[in-house]
Design an enzyme around this catalytic site. Structure first.
Site, PDB file in Angstrom:
ATOM      1  CG  ASP A  62      -0.324  -0.505   2.490  1.00 10.24           C
ATOM      2  OD1 ASP A  62       0.908  -0.486   2.577  1.00 10.24           O
ATOM      3  OD2 ASP A  62      -1.063  -0.895   3.398  1.00 10.24           O
ATOM      4  CG  ASN A 128      -9.157  -1.212  11.889  1.00 14.29           C
ATOM      5  OD1 ASN A 128      -8.218  -1.889  11.471  1.00 14.29           O
ATOM      6  ND2 ASN A 128      -9.612  -0.147  11.250  1.00 14.29           N
ATOM      7  CG  HIS A 130      -6.008  -2.081   8.873  1.00 13.47           C
ATOM      8  ND1 HIS A 130      -6.128  -0.776   9.303  1.00 13.47           N
ATOM      9  CD2 HIS A 130      -4.670  -2.357   8.953  1.00 13.47           C
ATOM     10  CE1 HIS A 130      -4.935  -0.301   9.610  1.00 13.47           C
ATOM     11  NE2 HIS A 130      -4.036  -1.234   9.418  1.00 13.47           N
ATOM     12  CD  GLU A 135      -9.009   1.136   7.658  1.00 14.23           C
ATOM     13  OE1 GLU A 135      -8.940   0.198   8.478  1.00 14.23           O
ATOM     14  OE2 GLU A 135      -8.411   2.206   7.829  1.00 14.23           O
TER      15      GLU A 135
HETATM   16  C1  F6R Z   1       1.408  -1.440   6.164  1.00 15.23           C
HETATM   17  C2  F6R Z   1       0.077  -2.061   6.253  1.00 15.23           C
HETATM   18  C3  F6R Z   1      -0.736  -2.009   7.505  1.00 15.23           C
HETATM   19  C4  F6R Z   1       0.092  -2.284   8.768  1.00 15.23           C
HETATM   20  C5  F6R Z   1      -0.800  -2.194  10.010  1.00 15.23           C
HETATM   21  C6  F6R Z   1       0.022  -2.351  11.272  1.00 15.23           C
HETATM   22  O1  F6R Z   1       1.957  -1.613   4.877  1.00 15.23           O
HETATM   23  O2  F6R Z   1      -0.357  -2.580   5.290  1.00 15.23           O
HETATM   24  O3  F6R Z   1      -1.772  -2.948   7.412  1.00 15.23           O
HETATM   25  O4  F6R Z   1       0.666  -3.546   8.683  1.00 15.23           O
HETATM   26  O5  F6R Z   1      -1.439  -0.959  10.043  1.00 15.23           O
HETATM   27  O6  F6R Z   1       0.881  -1.253  11.412  1.00 15.23           O
HETATM   28  P1  F6R Z   1       2.053  -1.259  12.489  1.00 15.23           P
HETATM   29  O7  F6R Z   1       2.989  -2.331  12.104  1.00 15.23           O
HETATM   30  O8  F6R Z   1       2.690   0.107  12.377  1.00 15.23           O
HETATM   31  O9  F6R Z   1       1.412  -1.494  13.806  1.00 15.23           O
END
Ligand code: F6R
Length: 234
Positions: A62, A128, A130, A135
């Site tokens: 992403d 959440n 994701h 989301e």
């Molecule tokens: C990042 C991504 C997100 C993160 C998630 C956890 O490329 O796709 O899904 O893996 O938001 O973020 P952290 O690791 O910062 O807690």
């Protein structure tokens, strides 16, 4: 889904490194990569290893819409800083958040994914539930597209920006369907703030309200946790 629990982030990340050693043992591969705090230690381990990615490809999950690749908070910048500058790949495919043409950017990327199916996709998980920026409510068949971020994601990510109002409100992201096309999936989760999402992913019903629960439908998923992230598992 195989779940492994380690004492801390360090030992968990060393365990994760083994999957990269195994993957590269019989030749170059296509790697799906993630950003965020979770994989930072793993990327340090990879950089310190003698693993060779020069014939492998990477796809990142992403990117924030509206940020140039050179922006210090862009995921492109993150990947170069933590991995690509030290471990060159044959090619790194990243979504271009600065392309205002959503349709062009996302369909081009999805076509590349079809051409080069991912052998090992690395994932983190949001509080959440994701995965990528899919989301709650995202379709399990979704492909790469533009996603409006939820308040909770904007708030969680604001720690990396000067103020919450600087956090982009949308991202381009691989869809859940795109992620499920990967041959193998490795999800890492660390810290108590991930414990509820981890429980819902592993033990909860398969529901679009918990995007990561889609992984229960995939035949080759490994989940690596520290004790804190595993603390709500029964
Ligand atoms: C990042 C991504 C997100 C993160 C998630 C956890 O490329 O796709 O899904 O893996 O938001 O973020 P952290 O690791 O910062 O807690």
């Amino acid at each position: 889904m195989k779940v492994y629990i380690y004492d801390d982030i360090e030992t968990a990340s060393q365990a994760a490194l083994n999957y990269y050693q195994e993957a590269l043992a019989d030749g170059p591969k296509v790697f799906g990569l993630a950003t965020g705090s979770t994989p930072e230690k793993l990327y340090q381990e990879i950089v310190a290893s003698d693993l060779d990615f020069t014939d492998s490809l990477s796809f990142n999950l992403d990117e924030y819409v509206g940020l140039e690749a050179s922006h210090p908070q862009s995921y492109n910048y993150f990947m170069h800083k933590h991995l690509f500058n030290e471990k060159p790949f044959k090619h790194n495919y990243l979504l271009n958040g600065a392309n205002p043409n959503e349709e062009e950017e996302c369909s081009q990327f999805e076509n590349l994914l079809q051409e080069h199916p991912i052998d090992l996709q690395l994932l983190g998980i949001g509080r959440n539930g994701h995965i990528g920026f899919n989301e709650p409510g995202s379709s399990f068949t979704s492909k790469t597209r533009k996603i409006e971020l939820t308040e909770s994601t904007i708030e969680a990510n604001s720690r990396l920006f000067d103020s919450p109002s600087d956090v982009p409100t949308a991202a381009y992201s691989m869809g859940i369907g795109s992620i499920l096309n990967s041959k193998n999936i490795l999800l890492l989760a660390f810290g108590e703030e991930k414990a509820a999402a981890v429980k819902a992913m592993v033990e909860g019903p398969v529901t679009e309200e918990v995007p990561a629960s889609a992984l229960q439908k995939h035949p080759n998923v490994v989940v690596i946790l520290d004790q804190a992230a595993a603390s709500q598992l029964s």
